[in-house]
Design an enzyme around this catalytic site. Structure first.
Site, short mmCIF file in Angstrom:
data_model
loop_
_atom_site.label_atom_id
_atom_site.label_comp_id
_atom_site.label_asym_id
_atom_site.label_seq_id
_atom_site.Cartn_x
_atom_site.Cartn_y
_atom_site.Cartn_z
N THR A 211 0.84 -1.20 0.00
CA THR A 211 0.00 0.00 0.00
C THR A 211 0.88 1.25 0.00
O THR A 211 2.07 1.17 -0.31
CB THR A 211 -1.01 -0.03 1.18
OG1 THR A 211 -1.93 1.05 1.04
CG2 THR A 211 -0.32 0.07 2.53
N ASN A 212 0.32 2.41 0.32
CA ASN A 212 1.09 3.66 0.28
C ASN A 212 0.64 4.58 1.42
O ASN A 212 -0.23 4.20 2.21
CB ASN A 212 0.91 4.32 -1.09
CG ASN A 212 -0.55 4.58 -1.39
OD1 ASN A 212 -1.20 5.38 -0.73
ND2 ASN A 212 -1.09 3.85 -2.37
N HIS A 213 1.21 5.77 1.48
CA HIS A 213 1.00 6.65 2.64
C HIS A 213 -0.27 7.49 2.57
O HIS A 213 -0.48 8.34 3.43
CB HIS A 213 2.18 7.61 2.79
CG HIS A 213 3.42 6.93 3.27
ND1 HIS A 213 3.47 6.20 4.43
CD2 HIS A 213 4.67 6.88 2.74
CE1 HIS A 213 4.68 5.73 4.60
NE2 HIS A 213 5.43 6.11 3.58
N SER A 214 -1.12 7.30 1.57
CA SER A 214 -2.30 8.17 1.47
C SER A 214 -3.17 8.05 2.73
O SER A 214 -3.47 6.95 3.19
CB SER A 214 -3.12 7.76 0.24
OG SER A 214 -4.33 8.47 0.25
N ALA A 278 -4.91 7.27 -4.05
CA ALA A 278 -3.58 6.87 -4.51
C ALA A 278 -3.72 5.41 -4.92
O ALA A 278 -3.71 4.51 -4.09
CB ALA A 278 -2.56 7.04 -3.40
#
Ligand code: CTP
Length: 403
Positions: A211-214, A278
C-alpha cells in the site's frame, strides 16, 4: 473540521433529557465554527443544565422562558425563528416530539419550531421503550411526512441501563446533519459527485498487503465540500482511519481492481468524478492463498503486474474527470502530461515533498491545470477549501444541463 459556518444562524432548542450535556458540546462545536448559535431551553432542560452554561459558550443571550422579552437585543423566540437558517432541537424528548407533532407552542422551543420557515432538525433522545412506543413512532412519522429532518437516534447503552435505540447521536454527527440542511438547494443540488480516496491495498497473501502513505483526507474533504453544496456525494474509499462523513455514502474497497468495479458502477449516473485516491500502479501477479513462510532465504522477490488506469478508463463524454497528480519533481510538466494522457478536464498537482502539505496534513497546496492551458496556483489552504475550489471549476463543465 476547520471549515467555517460564518454568518449562519443556528437556533438550538434544548429540551429536558440527560443528553443535554451533549447539546452543550454541540453549541460549543457550532460556535467554534463561527455560527451564531441562539439557544432556547425548556423548563425541563434547565433541570439538567443552566442557561449560564450555554451563554458562556455561545457568548449570546439564552431564551429560557416564554414571557421574557429583550427587545433591545431582539432575542425573543419569534426573532430567532425568523433569522434562523436551521432550527435544531437537540436533544428532542418524547414529549417534545409529541408537542411538535401537534403544533403546540407552549415553550420557547416548540414555539420557535412552529414559527420558523427554516428547515427543522430533531435529534431524539429517550429510553428505547419510549422511542418504540406506538405514540412516539406515529409522532416521528408525522414529523417526517411534514419534512422535518429526523437525525438519529442511535443504538447503544442508555441512561436507564437498557441497551437499545434511543441514544442521542454524537454532536459531530449532528454538525454534519446541520451542514446537509444548510447545503440544500446549493449549486450542486441534483448533481452526483463520486470521489475516490485512500491508498489501495494489493494483497500479497492473506496477511500482507502493498500500500502507500495516502491518508484519505483529501478525498474525504472533497466529498464533504460537495455534500455541503447539496450534491449527492459518494466516496469510493480504500481503508483509512477516517470516520464516514455524515450524509456521504461510503463504498468500501481494497485493491485497485475492486476500486475500479465500485467506481465504474457509481460513475454510471454521476456528473463528476474526483480521483483523489492513490491507486497502486502494480498488483501482485500470484497472490498466495496461504501465508508465505519466510523460510531460509535472505531475499524475496515478488512479481508485479500493472494495474489498469482507473480514471483513464472512464469516458469524458459522460462525466467531468478530475485527477490529482502527486509529484516529487517537475510538478507542472508531469501533471500536464497526466491531464492529456488520461483525458482529464482538470488536474490538481501537488508537490508531495512539501512539509506543510503532505499526505496526512489537513492542508494542501495545489496548482490546478485544465484543458485550456490554465495554470492556477492556489495558496496553502485546508483540503476542504481545495475541494471547494475544484468544485467551483467543475460547475460550468457538467455534461448535462442544470437539473
Ligand atoms: N490513477 C488512476 N488509476 C491508476 C493510477 C492513478 O485512476 N492506476 C489516478 C489517480 O487517482 C490520480 C491520477 O490518476 O488522480 C494521477 O495519479 P498519480 O499517482 O499521480 O500518477 P500515475 O498515473 O500513477 O503515474 P506515476 O505513478 O508514474 O506518477
Amino acid at each position: 473540521m476547520p471549515y467555517s459556518l460564518t454568518g449562519k444562524n443556528i437556533a438550538l432548542g434544548v429540551t429536558g433529557s440527560i443528553a443535554c450535556y451533549k447539546a452543550v458540546d454541540l453549541a460549543s462545536k457550532l460556535t467554534q465554527l463561527n455560527a451564531n448559535v441562539d439557544v432556547m431551553m425548556t423548563d425541563a432542560a434547565r433541570q439538567f443544565v443552566t442557561p449560564l452554561t450555554f451563554r458562556s459558550i455561545t457568548h449570546r443571550p439564552v431564551v429560557s422562558g416564554m414571557f421574557e422579552a429583550d427587545s433591545e437585543l431582539s432575542i425573543n423566540h419569534v426573532a430567532i425563528a425568523e433569522r434562523a437558517d436551521v432550527v435544531a432541537v437537540v436533544p428532542a424528548t418524547a414529549s417534545t416530539l409529541a408537542r411538535l407533532a401537534h403544533g403546540m407552542a407552549d415553550d420557547p422551543v416548540s414555539a420557535t419550531a412552529l414559527a420558523t420557515s427554516a428547515p427543522l432538525l430533531v435529534a431524539p433522545a429517550m429510553d428505547a421503550n419510549m422511542f418504540d412506543s406506538p405514540a412516539t413512532r406515529a409522532n416521528v412519522d408525522l414529523l417526517r411526512q411534514r419534512g422535518v429532518y429526523v437525525a438519529g437516534p442511535g443504538e447503544g447503552r442508555l441512561a436507564s441501563g437498557l441497551v437499545g435505540r434511543g441514544r442521542l447521536i454524537e454532536p459531530s454527527e449532528i454538525v454534519g446533519h446541520v451542514r446537509i440542511l444548510l447545503g440544500r438547494g446549493g449549486d450542486l443540488a441534483g448533481r452526483k459527485i463520486v470521489v475516490s480516496a485512500g491508498g489501495t491495498q494489493e494483497a500479497i497473501d492473506p496477511v500482507r498487503v502493498i500500500t502507500n502513505h495516502s491518508s484519505g483526507k483529501m478525498g474525504y474533504a472533497v466529498a464533504e465540500a460537495a455534500r455541503d453544496r447539496g450534491a449527492e456525494a459518494v466516496l469510493v474509499s480504500s481503508p483509512t482511519a477516517l470516520a464516514d462523513p455524515t450524509g456521504v455514502r461510503v463504498v468500501r474497497v481494497g485493491s485497485a481492481l475492486s476500486m475500479r468495479d465500485a467506481l465504474y458502477r457509481e460513475c454510471a449516473d454521476a456528473d463528476a468524478v474526483v480521483m483523489a485516491a492513490a491507486v497502486a500502479d502494480w498488483r501482485v501477479a500470484d497472490v498466495s492463498d496461504q501465508k508465505v513462510k519466510k523460510g531460509g532465504a535472505d531475499v524475496w522477490s515478488i512479481d508485479l503486474v500493472k494495474n489498469p488506469d482507473l480514471i483513464a478508463g472512464l469516458s469524458s463524454e459522460d462525466i467531468v474527470k478530475i485527477g490529482f497528480a502527486a509529484e516529487s519533481e517537475d510538478l507542472i510538466a508531469n501533471a500536464r502530461s497526466k491531464l492529456l494522457s488520461k483525458d482529464l478536464d482538470m488536474i490538481a498537482a501537488n508537490d508531495i515533498t512539501a512539509e506543510d502539505a503532505g499526505f496526512s496534513s489537513d492542508d494542501n497546496r495545489v496548482v490546478i491545470l485544465d484543458r485550456e492551458g490554465a495554470e492556477d496556483r492556489l495558496p496553502l489552504m485546508s483540503k476542504y477549501d481545495v475541494g471547494a475550489e475544484i468544485l467551483d471549476r467543475a460547475l460550468p463543465l457538467f455534461r448535462s444541463p442544470t437539473p
